[in-house]
Design a protein around this motif. Sequence first.
Motif, PDB file in Angstrom:
ATOM      1  N   LEU A 549     -96.825 -26.015 -46.817  1.00 37.73           N
ATOM      2  CA  LEU A 549     -98.308 -26.486 -47.204  1.00 37.73           C
ATOM      3  C   LEU A 549     -98.444 -27.048 -48.619  1.00 37.73           C
ATOM      4  O   LEU A 549     -98.951 -27.813 -49.191  1.00 37.73           O
ATOM      5  N   ASN A 550     -97.909 -25.999 -49.346  1.00 41.92           N
ATOM      6  CA  ASN A 550     -97.623 -26.397 -50.876  1.00 41.92           C
ATOM      7  C   ASN A 550     -96.961 -27.677 -51.223  1.00 41.92           C
ATOM      8  O   ASN A 550     -97.568 -28.370 -51.923  1.00 41.92           O
ATOM      9  N   LYS A 551     -95.996 -27.994 -50.455  1.00 37.74           N
ATOM     10  CA  LYS A 551     -95.263 -29.170 -50.918  1.00 37.74           C
ATOM     11  C   LYS A 551     -96.056 -30.300 -50.488  1.00 37.74           C
ATOM     12  O   LYS A 551     -96.267 -31.435 -51.305  1.00 37.74           O
ATOM     13  N   THR A 552     -96.982 -30.328 -49.122  1.00 39.63           N
ATOM     14  CA  THR A 552     -97.654 -31.487 -48.778  1.00 39.63           C
ATOM     15  C   THR A 552     -98.876 -31.468 -49.746  1.00 39.63           C
ATOM     16  O   THR A 552     -99.268 -32.543 -50.014  1.00 39.63           O
ATOM     17  N   PHE A 553     -99.631 -30.416 -50.059  1.00 36.42           N
ATOM     18  CA  PHE A 553    -100.824 -30.638 -51.054  1.00 36.42           C
ATOM     19  C   PHE A 553    -100.402 -31.316 -52.320  1.00 36.42           C
ATOM     20  O   PHE A 553    -101.112 -32.107 -52.921  1.00 36.42           O
ATOM     21  N   SER A 554     -99.179 -30.801 -52.958  1.00 36.85           N
ATOM     22  CA  SER A 554     -98.746 -31.195 -54.219  1.00 36.85           C
ATOM     23  C   SER A 554     -98.407 -32.875 -53.904  1.00 36.85           C
ATOM     24  O   SER A 554     -98.773 -33.749 -54.968  1.00 36.85           O
ATOM     25  N   LEU A 555     -97.822 -33.198 -52.865  1.00 41.60           N
ATOM     26  CA  LEU A 555     -97.352 -34.669 -52.603  1.00 41.60           C
ATOM     27  C   LEU A 555     -98.586 -35.639 -52.438  1.00 41.60           C
ATOM     28  O   LEU A 555     -98.706 -36.356 -53.022  1.00 41.60           O
ATOM     29  N   LEU A 556     -99.555 -35.175 -51.711  1.00 48.51           N
ATOM     30  CA  LEU A 556    -100.797 -35.930 -51.076  1.00 48.51           C
ATOM     31  C   LEU A 556    -101.728 -36.150 -52.554  1.00 48.51           C
ATOM     32  O   LEU A 556    -102.150 -37.012 -52.897  1.00 48.51           O
ATOM     33  N   LYS A 557    -101.761 -34.980 -53.286  1.00 43.29           N
ATOM     34  CA  LYS A 557    -102.602 -34.867 -54.492  1.00 43.29           C
ATOM     35  C   LYS A 557    -102.019 -35.844 -55.491  1.00 43.29           C
ATOM     36  O   LYS A 557    -102.772 -36.643 -56.104  1.00 43.29           O
ATOM     37  N   LYS A 563    -107.757 -34.157 -52.663  1.00 42.63           N
ATOM     38  CA  LYS A 563    -108.254 -33.553 -53.928  1.00 42.63           C
ATOM     39  C   LYS A 563    -108.287 -32.121 -53.687  1.00 42.63           C
ATOM     40  O   LYS A 563    -108.958 -31.566 -52.732  1.00 42.63           O
ATOM     41  N   SER A 564    -108.391 -31.385 -54.882  1.00 45.90           N
ATOM     42  CA  SER A 564    -108.886 -29.884 -55.111  1.00 45.90           C
ATOM     43  C   SER A 564    -110.036 -29.498 -54.203  1.00 45.90           C
ATOM     44  O   SER A 564    -110.947 -30.343 -54.421  1.00 45.90           O
ATOM     45  N   GLY A 565    -110.207 -28.510 -53.489  1.00 46.77           N
ATOM     46  CA  GLY A 565    -111.496 -28.364 -52.808  1.00 46.77           C
ATOM     47  C   GLY A 565    -111.774 -28.883 -51.528  1.00 46.77           C
ATOM     48  O   GLY A 565    -112.182 -28.307 -50.692  1.00 46.77           O
ATOM     49  N   ASP A 566    -110.726 -29.890 -51.059  1.00 46.57           N
ATOM     50  CA  ASP A 566    -110.980 -30.418 -49.765  1.00 46.57           C
ATOM     51  C   ASP A 566    -110.536 -29.326 -48.708  1.00 46.57           C
ATOM     52  O   ASP A 566    -109.707 -28.376 -48.968  1.00 46.57           O
ATOM     53  N   LEU A 567    -111.225 -29.369 -47.617  1.00 49.47           N
ATOM     54  CA  LEU A 567    -110.961 -28.177 -46.544  1.00 49.47           C
ATOM     55  C   LEU A 567    -110.393 -28.716 -45.512  1.00 49.47           C
ATOM     56  O   LEU A 567    -110.578 -29.646 -44.803  1.00 49.47           O
ATOM     57  N   ASP A 573     -96.088 -26.341 -35.054  1.00 45.97           N
ATOM     58  CA  ASP A 573     -95.372 -25.875 -33.672  1.00 45.97           C
ATOM     59  C   ASP A 573     -94.155 -24.879 -34.190  1.00 45.97           C
ATOM     60  O   ASP A 573     -93.196 -24.544 -33.486  1.00 45.97           O
ATOM     61  N   ILE A 574     -94.079 -24.748 -35.631  1.00 48.69           N
ATOM     62  CA  ILE A 574     -92.900 -23.761 -36.045  1.00 48.69           C
ATOM     63  C   ILE A 574     -93.350 -22.352 -35.894  1.00 48.69           C
ATOM     64  O   ILE A 574     -92.784 -21.444 -35.329  1.00 48.69           O
ATOM     65  N   LEU A 575     -94.357 -22.023 -36.613  1.00 50.43           N
ATOM     66  CA  LEU A 575     -95.016 -20.557 -36.697  1.00 50.43           C
ATOM     67  C   LEU A 575     -96.344 -20.964 -35.779  1.00 50.43           C
ATOM     68  O   LEU A 575     -97.299 -21.710 -36.201  1.00 50.43           O
ATOM     69  N   GLN A 576     -96.707 -20.307 -34.490  1.00 53.87           N
ATOM     70  CA  GLN A 576     -97.809 -20.912 -33.776  1.00 53.87           C
ATOM     71  C   GLN A 576     -98.952 -20.141 -34.556  1.00 53.87           C
ATOM     72  O   GLN A 576     -99.306 -18.835 -34.312  1.00 53.87           O
ATOM     73  N   SER A 577     -99.545 -20.864 -35.588  1.00 54.36           N
ATOM     74  CA  SER A 577    -100.784 -20.339 -36.097  1.00 54.36           C
ATOM     75  C   SER A 577    -102.035 -21.223 -36.500  1.00 54.36           C
ATOM     76  O   SER A 577    -101.595 -22.520 -36.429  1.00 54.36           O
ATOM     77  N   ILE A 578    -102.854 -20.645 -36.786  1.00 57.74           N
ATOM     78  CA  ILE A 578    -104.097 -21.632 -37.413  1.00 57.74           C
ATOM     79  C   ILE A 578    -104.387 -21.244 -38.788  1.00 57.74           C
ATOM     80  O   ILE A 578    -104.666 -19.757 -39.021  1.00 57.74           O
ATOM     81  N   GLN A 579    -104.276 -21.735 -39.819  1.00 57.41           N
ATOM     82  CA  GLN A 579    -104.650 -21.570 -41.266  1.00 57.41           C
ATOM     83  C   GLN A 579    -105.820 -22.548 -41.793  1.00 57.41           C
ATOM     84  O   GLN A 579    -105.779 -23.747 -41.615  1.00 57.41           O
ATOM     85  N   VAL A 580    -106.859 -21.618 -42.471  1.00 55.06           N
ATOM     86  CA  VAL A 580    -107.992 -22.563 -42.746  1.00 55.06           C
ATOM     87  C   VAL A 580    -107.935 -22.318 -44.539  1.00 55.06           C
ATOM     88  O   VAL A 580    -107.879 -21.014 -45.088  1.00 55.06           O
ATOM     89  N   MET A 581    -108.011 -23.284 -45.075  1.00 53.68           N
ATOM     90  CA  MET A 581    -107.901 -23.289 -46.394  1.00 53.68           C
ATOM     91  C   MET A 581    -108.563 -24.532 -47.335  1.00 53.68           C
ATOM     92  O   MET A 581    -108.692 -25.565 -46.608  1.00 53.68           O
ATOM     93  N   ASN A 582    -108.814 -24.231 -48.527  1.00 50.91           N
ATOM     94  CA  ASN A 582    -109.188 -25.315 -49.320  1.00 50.91           C
ATOM     95  C   ASN A 582    -107.911 -25.757 -50.143  1.00 50.91           C
ATOM     96  O   ASN A 582    -107.240 -24.733 -50.618  1.00 50.91           O
ATOM     97  N   VAL A 583    -107.697 -27.055 -50.518  1.00 51.19           N
ATOM     98  CA  VAL A 583    -106.813 -27.528 -51.362  1.00 51.19           C
ATOM     99  C   VAL A 583    -106.948 -26.803 -52.471  1.00 51.19           C
ATOM    100  O   VAL A 583    -107.712 -27.006 -53.226  1.00 51.19           O
ATOM    101  N   PRO A 584    -105.657 -26.167 -53.121  1.00 46.47           N
ATOM    102  CA  PRO A 584    -105.938 -25.650 -54.359  1.00 46.47           C
ATOM    103  C   PRO A 584    -105.795 -26.676 -55.658  1.00 46.47           C
ATOM    104  O   PRO A 584    -105.442 -27.700 -55.415  1.00 46.47           O
TER     105      PRO A 584
END
Length: 584
Positions: A549-557, A563-567, A573-584
């Motif tokens: 996630l950190n890598k993707t955020f920094s690459l896309l930013k 941009k920062s704040g986007d939800l 399928d690596i870690l079966q999970s749901i994460q909700v976050m704002n782009v730092p």
Amino acid sequence: MSQSLRLFTPSQSRYLALPKHPYSKPSLLNSDCCIPIVVPRHSISIRASSDPNYSPPQVLVTENGKGVPGTTGFTLAAVPATDSSIEVDTVTEAELKENGFRSTRRTKLVCTIGPATCGFEQLEALAVSGMNVARINMCHGTREWHRLVIQRVRRLNEEKGYAVAIMMDTEGSEIHMGDLGGASSAKAEDGDIWTFSVRAFDTPLPEHTISVNYDGFAEDVSVGDELLVDGGMVRFEVIEKIGPDVKCRCTDPGLMLPRANLTFWRDGSLVRERNAMLPTISSKDWLDIDFGIAEGVDFIAISFVKSAEVINHLKSYIAARSRDSDIAVIAKIESVDSLKNLEEIIRASDGAMVARGDLGAQIPLEHVPYAQQKIVQVCRQLNRPVIVASQLLESMIEYPTPTRAEVADVSEAVRQRADALMLSGESAMGQFPEKALAVLRSVSLRIEKWWREEKRHESMELQEVGSSFRDRISEEICNSAAKMANNLEVDALFVYTKTGHMASLLSRCRPDCPIFAFSSTASVRRHLNLQWGLIPFRLSFSDDMESNLNKTFSLLKARGMIKSGDLVIAVSDILQSIQVMNVP
Ligand SMILES: Nc1ncnc2c1ncn2[C@@H]1O[C@H](COP(=O)(O)OP(=O)(O)OP(=O)(O)O)[C@@H](O)[C@H]1O
Ligand SMILES: CC(=O)C(=O)O
Ligand SMILES: [K+]
Ligand SMILES: [Mg+2]
């Protein structure tokens, strides 16, 4: 020149060319690959080998096709990945930057490539206008021509970052006319007498003569039958049979195109004599399929599928021929039998096409809209992408604007949330291929915008598709994530997927926001390009979601795409999970 070369292998790993340097890490090279790169004045192609015992990869520098002396002996060394190691095409990137996530197009667009669009610049113009998949129809054109188109699309992808997938469509062995001896069309006038013959003719054909590909034709038809060209674009009545020749009188005049499909009707119903026994995949189709496998096309669409068996057979054939290939098989629904066996055919396939051209010749026209809706629904339930094809903008073959009725037809397919819309003659041989594509794009965008303006969430009740427990978990995660995305009005869903399966499960939910699908191979990225709402990126990622996630955020930013704040809601399928976050 050599010091500053940067090479991109097909998998986008990065290498530096070092002149006369020991070949240090052969294992980093993916496979036997040929890497064309262009530097000022020179076009260079490099052959690399993954065999560690192999001598240094040979580098051949050519200028205008000739070797340049003194430029062999480069070797390759890996370069650490940098910021630009995320791959997305420039059009999507610009769209995201300018209009934000919400307005990206969800409905995918397939263009049939033909004489009007086979040039590199023409293909590029289609990619710029939103072509997601290029279709080549094996009914037309030579093998060399098809190969050239495939190479050009590849080059476009490599040079410009697109992920245009290639779909090869087989000819099938239903009854059709020959190629009109090279003429682009033939006009049948009211009352004209034409001969349909199974004889092999030398060109030029005798006047008012059409050759027919199916040997049993002259025996199967009867005097009094109605003969339909292209599902009724032109009609004839059979008036006489003389050995291999069938004489017919034109009752509905019109233009006949090369290799147009033929059906015959008796007492108001379609006649299916021995032609019902014709194989779905003809011997010519098998040769075309071998060609498709060798060229590494992304999709093979099978014409006139009758049962699931033929799909299973083809899939095992492909698997045996090409161990690492992941060619997806698309079932074309265009016959009475395919409608009868719809569910099992779609279950066996990797996707389906509503091939309305031939379908409309085999069932009454007024049944076609219902069949379309049904096929789209079944595909959605079974999680298979579906393409709505044929005559969407037929009048645009000749005119620069569509009819109101055509726009309404396109809208209906978009409203049904089909994965993709397809152009046939409009892009293959029409006068306005780019305009036709622009109409598909703008109509899709308009309908999709209405959904958002009216906050109309997709409400289809989805049945369970996963068979294993793990699959069912993935499915529940995607269903929940999509629902959360709608309720929380998030900006985008992110999905990290190795095979693409998790991305397709999200797409199936038809959420309000776009789905950024990250996969590590170019092939998965191209396959995802056929599916509703997915924006496919190529990105190498690890098993650690936090770092992905950190890598993707920094690459896309860094590229201005988020941009920062986007939800964002992220699933993987690596870690079966749901994460909700704002782009730092
Ligand atoms: N490679 C090609 N070379 C020449 N003409 C082509 C080519 N591909 C398509 N066309 C033209 O565009 C028209 C529409 O293309 P399309 O792919 O829909 O074919 P079709 O003959 O209607 O058959 P199908 O049922 O397989 O779609 C064709 O009838 C043909 O005239
Ligand atoms: C696309 C196609 O094959 C048809 O509409 O018949
Ligand atoms: K075809
Ligand atoms: Mg067809």
